[in-house]
Write an enzyme that holds these catalytic residues in place. Structure first.
Site, PDB file in Angstrom:
ATOM      1  N   ASN A 281       0.838  -1.198   0.000  1.00 11.67           N
ATOM      2  CA  ASN A 281       0.000   0.000   0.000  1.00 11.67           C
ATOM      3  C   ASN A 281       0.869   1.244   0.000  1.00 11.67           C
ATOM      4  O   ASN A 281       1.602   1.512   0.963  1.00 11.67           O
ATOM      5  CB  ASN A 281      -0.895   0.024   1.239  1.00 11.67           C
ATOM      6  N   GLU A 282       0.856   1.990  -1.097  1.00 13.23           N
ATOM      7  CA  GLU A 282       1.431   3.333  -1.224  1.00 13.23           C
ATOM      8  C   GLU A 282       2.957   3.403  -1.083  1.00 13.23           C
ATOM      9  O   GLU A 282       3.512   4.492  -0.971  1.00 13.23           O
ATOM     10  CB  GLU A 282       0.767   4.309  -0.241  1.00 13.23           C
ATOM     11  N   ASN A 283       3.648   2.278  -1.109  1.00 17.33           N
ATOM     12  CA  ASN A 283       5.109   2.340  -1.020  1.00 17.33           C
ATOM     13  C   ASN A 283       5.713   3.035  -2.225  1.00 17.33           C
ATOM     14  O   ASN A 283       6.636   3.863  -2.102  1.00 17.33           O
ATOM     15  CB  ASN A 283       5.697   0.934  -0.896  1.00 17.33           C
ATOM     16  N   SER A 337      -0.319  -0.438  -4.711  1.00 18.30           N
ATOM     17  CA  SER A 337      -1.535   0.365  -4.847  1.00 18.30           C
ATOM     18  C   SER A 337      -1.295   1.718  -4.197  1.00 18.30           C
ATOM     19  O   SER A 337      -0.914   1.779  -3.021  1.00 18.30           O
ATOM     20  CB  SER A 337      -2.718  -0.333  -4.168  1.00 18.30           C
TER      21      SER A 337
END
Length: 581
Positions: A281-283, A337
């Site tokens: 998530n969002e890395n 994502s």
């Protein structure tokens, strides 16, 4: 160990081999550790079925071709038999010779005229009970059981005039995904009961969800969660548990990642609800857009930038996709994502998108109509829990949103100011504390309405809307639509309406007032449209009637007019549009 974040500031933790490990420190936190799931001791003789993967090779209207891929461990060499029963009926029987140690056995299975598994709202969720028995000389030595639904599911990415599509196709039909993000239900994970899981999944079903995203900053959930999603027709976008950080790239850490991923993929791959494996998530967006590259470049130099990025690629572009390919190659892997493609930043023309201009940058709700991606996997707006919930962690002296207790139970350090700012635009100032809590929920519902209508109205360009978030892990003001105590906020009632299989919505653009009707159903439906313009005295000033055919699995405009023609010179502010169909 998991950290549950309550405030927010950026930190950088040094790792010897990977340089700075950037992440988000959300301030004061509870650090949980220890054993939180059941511990079991298994004893067995001669042989055990360690794993059974029921692979779906071909699913059609007439036949389902399956393959039971078994991992059997034996203490010595001997002859055995295998039985495969489906819904208690013996389908396959096979004599085998087991070798000492690990044995890989395949058992082809055919099911004629299979009943397909559908998501909530599209059909029934038939689950076949598959029981596998391993025995010797008439005695059963080991068993393995799974409930599986038969389906085909693809993530379709096709080039078009704008960019590239991103949508799910279930049993040959494109499906608009409706749902939310899900976080652990409690900061102390062992407090969550089976009844709690049943309640949260039923709340999804009642609000017309067909997908839930298990967020990468939480935990891999217990089997009961996925069993319920299988049962009720909720597809699961499953993040691997990596979020908002750059991780180490040393050999020991990478081996740990690989072992964890292999275990979780094996554990969950038979669940019909698993729709997608997402690396993190969002890395990626954090690395590229949150200033981390520049910070490392300025403090440690380009070599360390390369080391950190290599660690990212090793985990999310190498280890995780290979684990999914080897162990669950029927399920789509998505590296991060949001993103437009592997290693590429997110945009509105391909891949999935997280939009936080509303809330994070204080942009108006109307910008939800402008930021339309191919698949919206995060967006949202906060509200407070209802007054009865707030009273459980406050006394009367705390009944001010800026009291110490209320600030401690605010999930965002900009939360109170943001809610006040948006509330002033949409509503009059609430008269007291209880009213403020209530109006904050109306405000959140207003934002959700504008966002979800924009996403659904723009299908098939946009084919998914997963808001942040359905639930809370503690009593707090947050983006959830259901508070920690299980009470629906106004926004969850709104979502239930917005996610209906057939939904009408008005949209006023620069040229006209349009009536859009969106249908998720797989067949066209004939309807009679009756539109009335009435004033606040109940007088009907204008009427429009028409026979319409609501197109299946589509969004279309069924009525459009200049608003001046609609109200015949009267003031727009004192009229209502009443729609019946």
């Amino acid at each position: 160990m998991r950290k549950w974040w309550l405030g927010k500031k950026q930190v950088a933790v040094f790792n010897r081999k990977a340089g700075y490990h950037f992440g988000w420190d959300w301030g004061p936190r509870l650090v949980t550790s220890g054993i939180w799931q059941d511990v079991e001791l298994h004893a067995w003789d001669n042989a055990i079925i360690r794993d059974a993967y029921i692979k779906q090779d071909k699913i059609s209207k007439n036949i389902a071709l399956l393959n039971a891929e078994l991992d059997i461990h034996a203490t010595h060499q001997f002859k055995a038999f295998l039985n495969v029963k489906i819904d208690s009926v013996l389908f396959v029987q096979k004599e085998i010779e087991l070798q000492k140690g690990d044995n890989k056995i395949s058992m082809p299975i055919e099911i004629e005229n299979p009943k397909l598994w559908w998501t909530n709202g599209l059909g029934k969720q038939k689950l076949y009970q598959v029981d596998i028995e391993l025995g010797e000389r008439g005695k059963i030595l080991a068993t393995n059981s799974n409930k599986i639904g038969l389906k085909t599911l693809q993530v379709v990415q096709e080039k078009d005039s704008v960019g590239e599509s991103f949508y799910f196709k279930l049993n040959g039909h494109s499906v608009f995904m409706k749902g939310a993000n899900y976080i652990p239900q409690d900061v102390f994970l062992n407090r969550v009961t089976v009844e709690d899981y049943e309640t949260v999944v039923k709340n999804m079903v009642e609000a017309n969800y067909n997908m839930i995203r298990v967020w990468g900053g939480g935990v891999y959930e217990k089997d009961v969660f996925y069993n319920l999603c299988d049962k009720y027709g909720i597809l699961v976008w499953q993040d691997f548990m990596f979020a908002c950080a750059m991780y180490p790239g040393d050999e020991a850490f990478l081996e740990n990642v690989k072992e964890e991923a292999e275990y979780q993929v094996k554990r969950l791959r038979n669940h019909t609800s698993i729709a997608l494996w997402c690396g993190n998530n969002e890395n990626l967006i954090a690395w590229k857009n949150w200033g981390w590259i520049i910070e490392i470049l300025n403090t440690q130099g380009p070599d360390v930038v390369d080391i950190v990025w290599k660690g990212y690629q090793d985990v999310f572009h190498n280890i995780l996709p290979n684990v999914v390919k080897d162990l669950d190659n029927d399920t789509f892997y998505w590296a991060s994502s949001p993103t437009s493609a592997r290693g590429e930043d997110s945009n509105l023309s391909s891949g999935d998108y997280h939009y936080w201009g509303v809330w994070g940058q204080q942009e108006p709700f109307s910008t939800f109509n402008e930021y339309i991606p191919r698949f919206m996997s995060e967006y949202g707006f906060q509200s407070f829990p209802e007054f009865e919930s707030v009273k459980k962690y406050t006394i009367e002296d705390d009944w001010d949103i800026y009291s110490d207790v209320m600030k401690s139970h605010q999930r965002s350090n900009i939360g109170n100011k943001n809610i006040e700012r948006y509330m002033k635009y949409w509503y009059r100032a609430p008269k007291d504390f209880e009213s403020f809590l209530y109006v904050s929920q109306l405000l959140q519902a207003k934002g959700m309405k504008i966002a979800i209508e924009a996403h659904r109205r723009n299908m098939p360009y946009c084919m998914g809307s997963l808001y942040w978030q359905i639930n809370d892990c503690w009593p707090v003001a947050s983006w959830s639509t259901i508070d920690y105590y299980g009470n629906w906020k106004a926004s969850h009632y709104q979502v239930k309406e917005l996610y209906k299989p057939i939904k009408s919505m008005f949209f006023e653009n620069d040229k006209a007032l349009e009536l859009h009707i969106v249908s998720d159903e797989l067949k066209n439906k004939k309807a009679y449209l009756n539109l009335e313009v009435v004033n606040f005295n109940g007088d009907v000033l204008n009427t429009f009637k028409n026979d319409i055919n609501i197109e299946s699995n589509a969004s279309s405009v069924y009525f459009s007019t200049d608003i001046k023609d609609l109200i015949n010179g009267h003031k727009k502010e004192v009229h209502l549009l009443l729609l019946d169909y």
